[in-house]
Design a protein around this motif. Sequence first.
Motif, mmCIF file in Angstrom:
data_model
loop_
_atom_site.group_PDB
_atom_site.id
_atom_site.type_symbol
_atom_site.label_atom_id
_atom_site.label_comp_id
_atom_site.label_asym_id
_atom_site.label_seq_id
_atom_site.Cartn_x
_atom_site.Cartn_y
_atom_site.Cartn_z
ATOM 1 N N GLY A 232 0.752 -2.214 -1.439
ATOM 2 C CA GLY A 232 0.868 -2.579 -2.851
ATOM 3 C C GLY A 232 1.619 -3.887 -3.005
ATOM 4 O O GLY A 232 1.216 -4.778 -3.750
ATOM 5 N N MET A 233 2.724 -4.019 -2.255
ATOM 6 C CA MET A 233 3.524 -5.240 -2.330
ATOM 7 C C MET A 233 2.732 -6.443 -1.801
ATOM 8 O O MET A 233 2.704 -7.506 -2.420
ATOM 9 N N GLU B 78 7.440 4.111 -1.993
ATOM 10 C CA GLU B 78 6.726 2.834 -1.857
ATOM 11 C C GLU B 78 6.724 2.071 -3.204
ATOM 12 O O GLU B 78 6.938 0.864 -3.239
ATOM 13 N N GLY C 232 2.694 -0.348 -6.102
ATOM 14 C CA GLY C 232 3.047 0.295 -4.833
ATOM 15 C C GLY C 232 2.569 1.723 -4.774
ATOM 16 O O GLY C 232 1.970 2.160 -3.786
ATOM 17 N N VAL D 285 9.710 -6.872 -6.419
ATOM 18 C CA VAL D 285 9.142 -7.693 -7.503
ATOM 19 C C VAL D 285 10.273 -8.261 -8.375
ATOM 20 O O VAL D 285 10.325 -9.471 -8.639
ATOM 21 N N LEU E 264 3.382 -0.529 2.411
ATOM 22 C CA LEU E 264 3.654 -1.783 1.681
ATOM 23 C C LEU E 264 2.384 -2.542 1.298
ATOM 24 O O LEU E 264 2.422 -3.749 1.076
ATOM 25 N N GLY F 270 5.333 -3.310 -10.714
ATOM 26 C CA GLY F 270 5.520 -3.289 -9.259
ATOM 27 C C GLY F 270 5.477 -1.863 -8.732
ATOM 28 O O GLY F 270 4.835 -1.586 -7.722
ATOM 29 N N THR G 221 8.464 -1.504 -3.915
ATOM 30 C CA THR G 221 7.678 -2.621 -4.471
ATOM 31 C C THR G 221 8.295 -3.117 -5.783
ATOM 32 O O THR G 221 8.414 -4.332 -6.000
ATOM 33 N N GLY H 47 -4.726 -2.656 -2.545
ATOM 34 C CA GLY H 47 -3.774 -3.725 -2.860
ATOM 35 C C GLY H 47 -4.415 -4.798 -3.732
ATOM 36 O O GLY H 47 -3.796 -5.271 -4.699
#
Lengths: 201, 207
Positions: free
Chosen positions: A67-68, A178, A138, A186, A65, A134, A182, A111
């Motif tokens: 990326g989120m 993932e 991710g 989003v 997570l 998003g 994400t 990220g």
Amino acid sequence: MHISEGVLSPPVLITGWGLTLIGLTISLKKLSTRKIPEVAVLSSAFFIASLIHVPIGPSAAHLVLNGMVGILLGWNSFVAIFLGLLLQALFFQFGGFTTLGINTFNMAFPGVVSYYLFKRFIGRKNHKLSFISGFLAGFLSMLGAGFFTALSLYLTERNFLILCETLIIAHIPIAVVEGLVTGFIVVYLLKIKPEVFKDEV
Amino acid sequence: MRFRLILGLLSFWVLFLYSYGFAHKVNLFVFREGEKVSGEGYFANGAPCMKCAIEVYTLKGKKLTQTTTDEKGRFEVRIKEREPLLVRLIAGEGHLAEEKLEGSIEVASNDKTKENITKKERVDLQNKKDVESMKITNSKNVEIDREMLKVVVKEVISEELVSFKGNFLELKKDLNRVRFQDIIGGIGYIIGILGLLAMLKARKEKG
């Protein structure tokens, strides 16, 4: 993704700590009081994400997570990921204390890059584009974390191609998952709390 | 509408794929019996660490041997050195587990005798002879071969220990599993630390 104790050479560990301290300094300077609850929620999500694993063939990989966290927090993701990793090392012995620096950088930096690449495309008007942004944040953050982990191991072991093959190619399925997670988050946040994307960090 | 349908299908796929489990922390369980060093490598969810590299070192860092785990995550090597050992399990991708072993007190192994008869039979035979000689000489100083006695006792203990080892490993696996209270505790710490940070920032902003 979590490099254990005793795997990396001291120069790699020191470099990792150096880069993470730079990231943490920038992060703490940019962190506003209003943003702290968001950091706490995302740090908690990151802390739990590693406990969710996805079966891939005979093996399994876990969510990261990053990326989120990156797309929502930008530079502040260094604080969120550092705290999450520190507590994972403390409670579950994932990673380690000497490798905390390099692990934080490997996961937080992709990220932050995703934040600068994809944040601008996320908006209320176009959910499809926001979902794709998003997803890419991710997906690429996960692969980026794999690349930096392989690079850290290469600087100790020198068999980069094999490591890249294992860490990046083998993580493509989990990177897709993932990315989807994400993307969904989003779009969901745009519907219920769009102001989280307005904050500049 | 079409976009929503795609999102719905994808979410179903994600939920279908997911199972809650544990990350890739690798654990190592090692036993030493004389020359035999055996053990098992497993991940935090109890899954075996298959085809993982095992390296055995002295505490001074001298590499003694290496092998790989089988499909059940188990391995067995023979080490002649008596000194304390360091066993490393390398699961790849930066995952590593280490376990230290005490030095072995005795090097006597099960392969010591090469006769056709088993050690147990030999001891039985020896005991019979002793009893006979005892009858003949009526002497009180009967001596059973110490080495043979050790081998037999060791064999019996090894057999008895099999189930104990299995239970012990299961217990160790259970202890390594992620507990719910740890997750809650971790989240509590995160909120606490960041709450403290928020308090300090607020004070700084006020001042």
